[in-house]
Design a protein around this motif. Structure first.
Motif, PDB file in Angstrom:
ATOM      1  N   SER A 163       0.829  -1.207   0.000  1.00  0.00           N
ATOM      2  CA  SER A 163       0.000   0.000   0.000  1.00  0.00           C
ATOM      3  C   SER A 163       0.858   1.249   0.000  1.00  0.00           C
ATOM      4  O   SER A 163       1.963   1.263   0.544  1.00  0.00           O
ATOM      5  CB  SER A 163      -0.900  -0.004   1.236  1.00  0.00           C
ATOM      6  N   ALA A 164       0.311   2.319  -0.594  1.00  0.00           N
ATOM      7  CA  ALA A 164       0.973   3.625  -0.482  1.00  0.00           C
ATOM      8  C   ALA A 164       0.572   4.301   0.831  1.00  0.00           C
ATOM      9  O   ALA A 164       1.131   5.322   1.193  1.00  0.00           O
ATOM     10  CB  ALA A 164       0.614   4.502  -1.665  1.00  0.00           C
ATOM     11  N   TYR A 165      -0.402   3.700   1.534  1.00  0.00           N
ATOM     12  CA  TYR A 165      -0.875   4.212   2.823  1.00  0.00           C
ATOM     13  C   TYR A 165      -1.201   5.695   2.805  1.00  0.00           C
ATOM     14  O   TYR A 165      -0.772   6.443   3.679  1.00  0.00           O
ATOM     15  CB  TYR A 165       0.126   3.904   3.949  1.00  0.00           C
ATOM     16  N   HIS A 166      -1.983   6.090   1.815  1.00  0.00           N
ATOM     17  CA  HIS A 166      -2.512   7.458   1.842  1.00  0.00           C
ATOM     18  C   HIS A 166      -3.349   7.649   3.106  1.00  0.00           C
ATOM     19  O   HIS A 166      -3.317   8.706   3.723  1.00  0.00           O
ATOM     20  CB  HIS A 166      -3.359   7.715   0.588  1.00  0.00           C
ATOM     21  N   LEU A 167      -4.114   6.605   3.466  1.00  0.00           N
ATOM     22  CA  LEU A 167      -4.960   6.688   4.655  1.00  0.00           C
ATOM     23  C   LEU A 167      -4.699   5.499   5.565  1.00  0.00           C
ATOM     24  O   LEU A 167      -4.322   4.418   5.101  1.00  0.00           O
ATOM     25  CB  LEU A 167      -6.452   6.657   4.265  1.00  0.00           C
ATOM     26  N   TYR A 168      -4.907   5.717   6.860  1.00  0.00           N
ATOM     27  CA  TYR A 168      -4.922   4.611   7.817  1.00  0.00           C
ATOM     28  C   TYR A 168      -6.310   4.624   8.453  1.00  0.00           C
ATOM     29  O   TYR A 168      -6.629   5.513   9.245  1.00  0.00           O
ATOM     30  CB  TYR A 168      -3.829   4.787   8.874  1.00  0.00           C
ATOM     31  N   VAL A 169      -7.134   3.657   8.048  1.00  0.00           N
ATOM     32  CA  VAL A 169      -8.542   3.635   8.475  1.00  0.00           C
ATOM     33  C   VAL A 169      -8.757   2.529   9.507  1.00  0.00           C
ATOM     34  O   VAL A 169      -8.475   1.363   9.243  1.00  0.00           O
ATOM     35  CB  VAL A 169      -9.485   3.412   7.272  1.00  0.00           C
ATOM     36  N   ILE A 170      -9.252   2.913  10.680  1.00  0.00           N
ATOM     37  CA  ILE A 170      -9.659   1.918  11.683  1.00  0.00           C
ATOM     38  C   ILE A 170     -11.178   1.785  11.646  1.00  0.00           C
ATOM     39  O   ILE A 170     -11.881   2.731  11.292  1.00  0.00           O
ATOM     40  CB  ILE A 170      -9.207   2.314  13.115  1.00  0.00           C
ATOM     41  N   LEU A 171     -11.656   0.580  11.973  1.00  0.00           N
ATOM     42  CA  LEU A 171     -13.097   0.375  12.134  1.00  0.00           C
ATOM     43  C   LEU A 171     -13.370   0.166  13.618  1.00  0.00           C
ATOM     44  O   LEU A 171     -12.749  -0.697  14.256  1.00  0.00           O
ATOM     45  CB  LEU A 171     -13.566  -0.859  11.354  1.00  0.00           C
ATOM     46  N   LEU A 172     -14.276   0.941  14.163  1.00  0.00           N
ATOM     47  CA  LEU A 172     -14.629   0.776  15.578  1.00  0.00           C
ATOM     48  C   LEU A 172     -15.472  -0.486  15.745  1.00  0.00           C
ATOM     49  O   LEU A 172     -16.346  -0.766  14.925  1.00  0.00           O
ATOM     50  CB  LEU A 172     -15.440   1.981  16.073  1.00  0.00           C
ATOM     51  N   GLN A 173     -15.193  -1.245  16.818  1.00  0.00           N
ATOM     52  CA  GLN A 173     -16.044  -2.405  17.138  1.00  0.00           C
ATOM     53  C   GLN A 173     -17.134  -1.902  18.079  1.00  0.00           C
ATOM     54  O   GLN A 173     -17.019  -1.988  19.297  1.00  0.00           O
ATOM     55  CB  GLN A 173     -15.197  -3.517  17.745  1.00  0.00           C
ATOM     56  N   LEU A 174     -18.183  -1.389  17.485  1.00  0.00           N
ATOM     57  CA  LEU A 174     -19.181  -0.627  18.250  1.00  0.00           C
ATOM     58  C   LEU A 174     -19.923  -1.471  19.284  1.00  0.00           C
ATOM     59  O   LEU A 174     -20.356  -0.949  20.308  1.00  0.00           O
ATOM     60  CB  LEU A 174     -20.162   0.070  17.294  1.00  0.00           C
ATOM     61  N   ASN A 175     -20.040  -2.793  19.030  1.00  0.00           N
ATOM     62  CA  ASN A 175     -20.726  -3.624  20.043  1.00  0.00           C
ATOM     63  C   ASN A 175     -19.867  -3.850  21.287  1.00  0.00           C
ATOM     64  O   ASN A 175     -20.360  -4.289  22.311  1.00  0.00           O
ATOM     65  CB  ASN A 175     -21.225  -4.940  19.439  1.00  0.00           C
ATOM     66  N   GLU A 176     -18.571  -3.534  21.202  1.00  0.00           N
ATOM     67  CA  GLU A 176     -17.676  -3.649  22.365  1.00  0.00           C
ATOM     68  C   GLU A 176     -17.613  -2.346  23.159  1.00  0.00           C
ATOM     69  O   GLU A 176     -17.035  -2.308  24.245  1.00  0.00           O
ATOM     70  CB  GLU A 176     -16.246  -3.976  21.907  1.00  0.00           C
ATOM     71  N   ILE A 177     -18.096  -1.281  22.558  1.00  0.00           N
ATOM     72  CA  ILE A 177     -18.027   0.026  23.229  1.00  0.00           C
ATOM     73  C   ILE A 177     -19.417   0.674  23.229  1.00  0.00           C
ATOM     74  O   ILE A 177     -19.622   1.748  22.694  1.00  0.00           O
ATOM     75  CB  ILE A 177     -16.981   0.970  22.568  1.00  0.00           C
ATOM     76  N   LYS A 178     -20.328  -0.029  23.881  1.00  0.00           N
ATOM     77  CA  LYS A 178     -21.742   0.401  23.865  1.00  0.00           C
ATOM     78  C   LYS A 178     -21.942   1.762  24.520  1.00  0.00           C
ATOM     79  O   LYS A 178     -22.908   2.460  24.255  1.00  0.00           O
ATOM     80  CB  LYS A 178     -22.611  -0.664  24.548  1.00  0.00           C
TER      81      LYS A 178
END
Ligand SMILES: *Cc1c(COP(=O)(O)O)cnc(C)c1O
Length: 387
Positions: free
Chosen positions: A294-309
């Motif tokens: 990857s050229a890593y233009h972006l670093y995208v995380i996905l939140l695990q929303l069911n773990e952080i209610k």
């Protein structure tokens, strides 16, 4: 404030631009073809045509393929609006193929299914525009195979991806596509302030890209239809635009290209630290496919929303911004934009892109991001997400 992305400008870049200001040509001079040579060499491709933005590059790419009224173009819903707007400029019909939730790129299984159906109803696309989201290349081998089977052209929207590679070849090499497009906007990997380019191994496309870049005007006798009347003579043979890049921009681009590998390496170092140090938090770090660099233009995380209610996506966003971290979201699914809704698209049409949108956060990543700033970002995420 720590931005999500930012240019890296050094004294050499500044000097290169000033040198052009002192020269005879501010535009249509020698710097643009030199920049194009730079891109050709770097990507190992036959032709490069520099223009004033990636949006223009996408537009002239489609025009070079004769895309017009009645033609169909497909792209990913998880992209900047420019990828699909370019098709609308040509009067074409646009549709989308949902994403693979792991790579965030166009899902090749969904694409294969959609093509199978389109073949039955006689609504096959003329062009498909896969987008290398975050800088990670799409599964180009499969897309290429499908393009052979169903006879469509492929334009890679590699606005995020110059400096990356796929299956051992630089993105822009066009081994599995007809044309590849880059953006040189300041947040992207290398910059010309505003700017873009279209790369191809096809001579015919290259000629037409140049034609549409500059009013549809040619001075090439081979393209002319009438008698050459004198040394002043040129012909307009298509309806083109003024999409030219200036020499000031090209000079900046040449200077930036000398550091492209350093830029991408730094981005990888930042990404690897995020991977290591965010590992224990209720979020998913970006998956990297096997054949991709990857050229890593972006670093995208996905939140695990069911773990952080106790939190919401919006709340995490707000808390990070409160701490001076200008996180961002790439992208609002294109089909949910009011303009696209007025064309008949609806929420629910591309559920994977919509689900991504409800969880994604782009963290800061750019060569000048310091270790200390990254420590601050990681600490902030720990404080916000650990309860
Ligand atoms: C930035 C971007 C564009 C448009 O680039 P410009 O050079 O600003 O016109 C198109 N597609 C994608 C995926 C982008 O990120």
């Amino acid at each position: 404030m720590i931005p999500y992305g930012q240019q890296d400008i050094q004294e050499d870049d500044i000097k290169a631009v000033i040198d052009v200001l002192r020269s005879d040509y501010l535009t249509q001079g020698p710097a643009v073809p030199k920049f194009e040579d730079c891109l050709k060499q770097y990507c190992d491709v036959e032709h490069a045509v520099a223009v004033n933005s990636a949006t223009s590059a996408l537009h002239v790419a489609l025009l070079s393929m004769n895309v017009g009224q009645g033609d169909i173009v497909w792209t990913s819903p998880n992209t900047f609006v420019a990828s699909s707007n370019a098709a609308l400029y040509c009067g074409a019909l646009i549709d989308f193929v949902d994403i693979n939730p792991r790579t965030f790129n166009m899902c090749t299984d969904a694409l294969a299914r959609k093509l199978e159906n389109a073949a039955i109803t006689n609504q096959l696309p003329k062009v498909i525009i896969p987008v290398h989201l975050t800088g990670q290349p799409c599964d180009m081998k499969i897309i290429h195979e499908l393009s052979q089977k169903y006879k469509f052209y492929v334009i890679e929207d590699a606005s995020h991806a110059i400096g990356g590679s796929y299956s051992g070849k630089k993105i822009g090499n066009c081994a599995y596509s007809d044309i590849t497009v880059f953006s040189f906007h300041p947040v992207k990997i290398v910059t010309t302030a505003e700017g873009g380019a279209a790369l191809t191994n096809n001579h015919e496309f290259a000629m037409r890209l140049k034609l549409f870049r500059s009013h549809g005007i040619t001075r090439d006798p081979k393209l002319m239809r009438q008698q050459i009347e004198g040394p002043w003579y040129y012909e307009q043979v298509e309806l083109g635009y003024n999409y030219r890049m200036t020499d000031l921009q090209a000079a900046l681009g040449i200077s930036q290209m000398s550091r492209i590998d350093t830029f991408v390496r730094k981005r990888h170092i930042i990404a690897q630290r995020y991977n290591r140090e965010l590992d224990k938090l209720p979020l998913t770090c970006p998956y990297q496919a096997l054949e991709s660099y990857s050229a890593y233009h972006l670093y995208v995380i996905l939140l695990q929303l069911n773990e952080i209610k106790f939190l919401s996506h919006k709340k995490v966003f707000a808390l990070l911004r409160e701490k001076g971290i200008m996180v961002n979201l790439h992208y609002i699914p294109v089909h949910t934009q009011p303009y696209y809704q007025s064309m008949g698209f609806r929420w629910g049409d591309f559920p994977k892109a919509e689900s991504y949108y409800s969880e994604a956060i782009s963290l800061p990543i750019y060569p000048k991001l310091t270790n200390k700033e990254q420590t601050h970002i990681i600490k902030a995420l720990n404080e916000i997400l650990k309860k």
